[in-house]
Design an enzyme around this catalytic site. Structure first.
Site, mmCIF file in Angstrom:
data_model
loop_
_atom_site.group_PDB
_atom_site.id
_atom_site.type_symbol
_atom_site.label_atom_id
_atom_site.label_comp_id
_atom_site.label_asym_id
_atom_site.label_seq_id
_atom_site.Cartn_x
_atom_site.Cartn_y
_atom_site.Cartn_z
ATOM 1 N N TRP A 145 3.236 6.174 -4.611
ATOM 2 C CA TRP A 145 3.687 5.628 -3.788
ATOM 3 C C TRP A 145 1.986 4.993 -2.868
ATOM 4 O O TRP A 145 2.715 4.951 -2.019
ATOM 5 C CB TRP A 145 3.382 7.446 -3.137
ATOM 6 C CG TRP A 145 2.971 8.169 -1.342
ATOM 7 C CD1 TRP A 145 4.689 7.918 -0.656
ATOM 8 C CD2 TRP A 145 2.501 7.415 -0.245
ATOM 9 N NE1 TRP A 145 4.789 7.654 0.591
ATOM 10 C CE2 TRP A 145 3.515 7.304 0.704
ATOM 11 C CE3 TRP A 145 1.167 7.136 -0.053
ATOM 12 C CZ2 TRP A 145 2.906 7.484 1.437
ATOM 13 C CZ3 TRP A 145 0.790 6.770 0.711
ATOM 14 C CH2 TRP A 145 1.513 7.089 2.023
ATOM 15 N N HIS A 146 0.845 4.791 -3.422
ATOM 16 C CA HIS A 146 0.603 4.318 -2.484
ATOM 17 C C HIS A 146 0.591 2.474 -1.895
ATOM 18 O O HIS A 146 0.133 1.619 -1.932
ATOM 19 C CB HIS A 146 -1.175 4.192 -2.236
ATOM 20 C CG HIS A 146 -1.326 5.469 -2.033
ATOM 21 N ND1 HIS A 146 -1.343 6.909 -2.403
ATOM 22 C CD2 HIS A 146 -2.608 5.440 -1.236
ATOM 23 C CE1 HIS A 146 -2.050 8.124 -1.779
ATOM 24 N NE2 HIS A 146 -2.503 7.015 -0.811
ATOM 25 N N GLY A 147 1.316 1.992 -3.582
ATOM 26 C CA GLY A 147 1.817 0.695 -3.739
ATOM 27 C C GLY A 147 2.327 0.340 -4.804
ATOM 28 O O GLY A 147 1.896 1.735 -6.227
#
Length: 484
Positions: free
Chosen positions: A325-327
């Site tokens: 989700w963060h990258g």
């Protein structure tokens, strides 16, 4: 528009005056003002992406209304899938298209079947991971009949686009935030004071702690092969406080700003660096995202009500998805997997919920055992942040190997980093204030309890002076989580 910018310093009081002095007698007008100003706030970066928010809002509003009208399981599930496909589709295209394409090409090349495909020059819309998750939670809750769908499009649009938390959270649930748009709001002086206090503390975290730490963290990480082990540890420590000061600082400003308009947002950070184990850390770090994954992914997978093997699987799924989700980078997946590895022993031995209460509550200092637990958890967290910060897996691994090479126990050469010692003193003072205020919602939330008004205001003025003198205010540095 950045919270730490002159633009926002002008924008906020204008909206505040319009909200409380021009439109105070009409709830619908206040909500409409929030929608207009929120779209203006977001469009300040790139007006073209307003269409994404508008379309996502329209789809989820329509899906919610239909879900309230139909009863058949197939029809209801089809509507939910439509909402999820639209939101995840936007997120997947803008954030992960090139990642999957590049790895697809690499995989075929590895097996001797090279293919040609062109990547796209895609601009990532600011905050897309946040508002898509917020709208998805609404559709899921309506589908589960935990929430009645709203038929007020203006109120729903305000819920989706509410500018204080639009681009970096907290990721609000409709069950908490949406009903507040239907309640008559009266200006609450004490609530507004609390909001201003939290904004002040958030700005201190951002411009004094985070932005100054960023300068040294970037210097060390970007030239990691030139430094010895002890200096690389110093770089990891600076990034550890950079990301905490930056992200929790944003959350403080967002929550404080919302209070100025009569809204209560959920707490997003609860002093995570005082955690005694990784499970406690994740109950205190980015709470809105952690609880989102818990409620909408972990529990539907069976949560902790299944066998040990499936529990372990569920934990890995949650942490790896959280990392992704963060990258779109393998470093984030490695960061998530590493935290899962930290968590698994606690789960197996049934100790993942042993530290629920605030550490050393009612005491000035923790006991020796708590100190060791806090330091151990902090060390594991610092190590995992290396993968989060690294440019790629090769960089992360070389950084880790560099730490354990020659010079691990040497004293860093602070002459190369002018001002770093002063910054370390600020970090120690910052953590002392956080420790003293750990029973509240944020570091200085209990400041109003100081009876001596002159002393209390002298502290506020002192913080403002620190921000002005030592804050990195020469340039408007974006918040880290804008890239997510």
């Amino acid at each position: 528009m950045l919270f730490n910018s002159l633009d926002f310093a002008l924008f906020l009081p204008i909206v505040f005056i319009l909200y409380w002095f021009v439109f105070r007698d009409s709830l619908k007008s206040q909500n409409f003002l929030i929608v207009i100003t929120s779209y203006f706030f977001y469009g300040w970066w790139d007006w073209r992406f307003l269409a994404l928010i508008g379309f996502s809002t329209l789809i989820d509003f329509a899906v919610g209304v239909r879900l309230d009208k139909v009863e058949g399981r197939f029809k209801r599930k089809s509507l939910l899938i439509l909402s999820l496909l639209v939101n995840i589709g936007f997120l997947g295209f803008f954030k992960y298209y090139n990642f999957f394409l590049d790895n697809f090409i690499t995989a075929f090349t590895f097996f001797g079947m090279p293919i040609k495909a062109n990547s796209l020059n895609i601009i990532l819309p600011v905050g897309i991971s946040f508002y898509t998750f917020q709208t998805m939670s609404y559709s899921i809750d309506v589908y589960r009949k935990r929430l009645t769908a709203t038929r007020d499009f203006i109120a729903f649009s305000a819920f989706v686009s509410f500018f204080p938390q639009l681009v970096a959270g907290p990721i609000e649930r409709a069950t908490n935030l949406l009903p507040q748009f239907f309640e008559k709001r009266k200006f609450d002086y004490f609530m507004a004071k609390n909001g201003l206090r939290q904004i002040l503390w958030g700005l201190f975290k951002k411009v004094v702690i985070a932005d100054n730490c960023a300068e040294y963290a970037n210097m060390i990480f970007n030239n990691s092969t030139e430094y010895q082990g002890s200096t690389l540890i110093l770089g990891a420590l600076f990034f550890t406080f950079q990301i905490y000061g930056d992200f929790s600082g944003y959350s403080d400003i967002a929550i404080g700003t919302a209070r100025l308009f009569g809204f209560n947002l959920m707490q997003n950070f609860a002093f995570p660096y005082f955690s005694r184990d990784i499970a406690e850390f994740w109950r205190r770090w980015h709470i809105s995202l952690t609880t989102w994954f818990r409620d909408y992914v972990y529990i539907p997978l069976g949560g902790s009500k299944v066998g040990t093997f499936l529990q372990i699987r569920n934990v890995f799924v949650i942490f790896i998805i959280s990392g992704f989700w963060h990258g779109a980078n393998w470093t984030f997946i490695a960061w998530g997997a590493l935290n899962a590895i930290y968590f698994i022993p606690l789960l197996i031995f049934g100790k993942n919920r042993q530290n629920i209460e605030i550490v050393a509550v009612g005491k000035k200092l923790p006991c020796f055992r708590e100190v060791l637990s806090i330091l151990g958890t902090f060390a594991l967290t610092v190590f995992s942040w290396i993968f989060f910060r690294a440019e790629n897996m090769s960089h992360a691994l070389s950084y880790v190997f560099g730490i354990f090479s020659e010079g691990l126990f040497a004293i860093p050469d602070f002459s190369v980093f002018p001002g770093a010692i002063t910054l370390l003193i600020f970090i120690v003072a910052f953590m002392f204030v956080e420790w003293k205020g750990r029973v509240g919602e944020y570091g200085i939330s209990e400041m109003h309890l100081i009876s001596n008004k002159a002393y209390r205001w002298s502290i506020y003025v002192f913080i403002i002076l620190i921000i002005d003198v030592f804050g990195n205010t020469s340039e408007e540095i974006e918040f880290i989580y804008f890239q997510f």
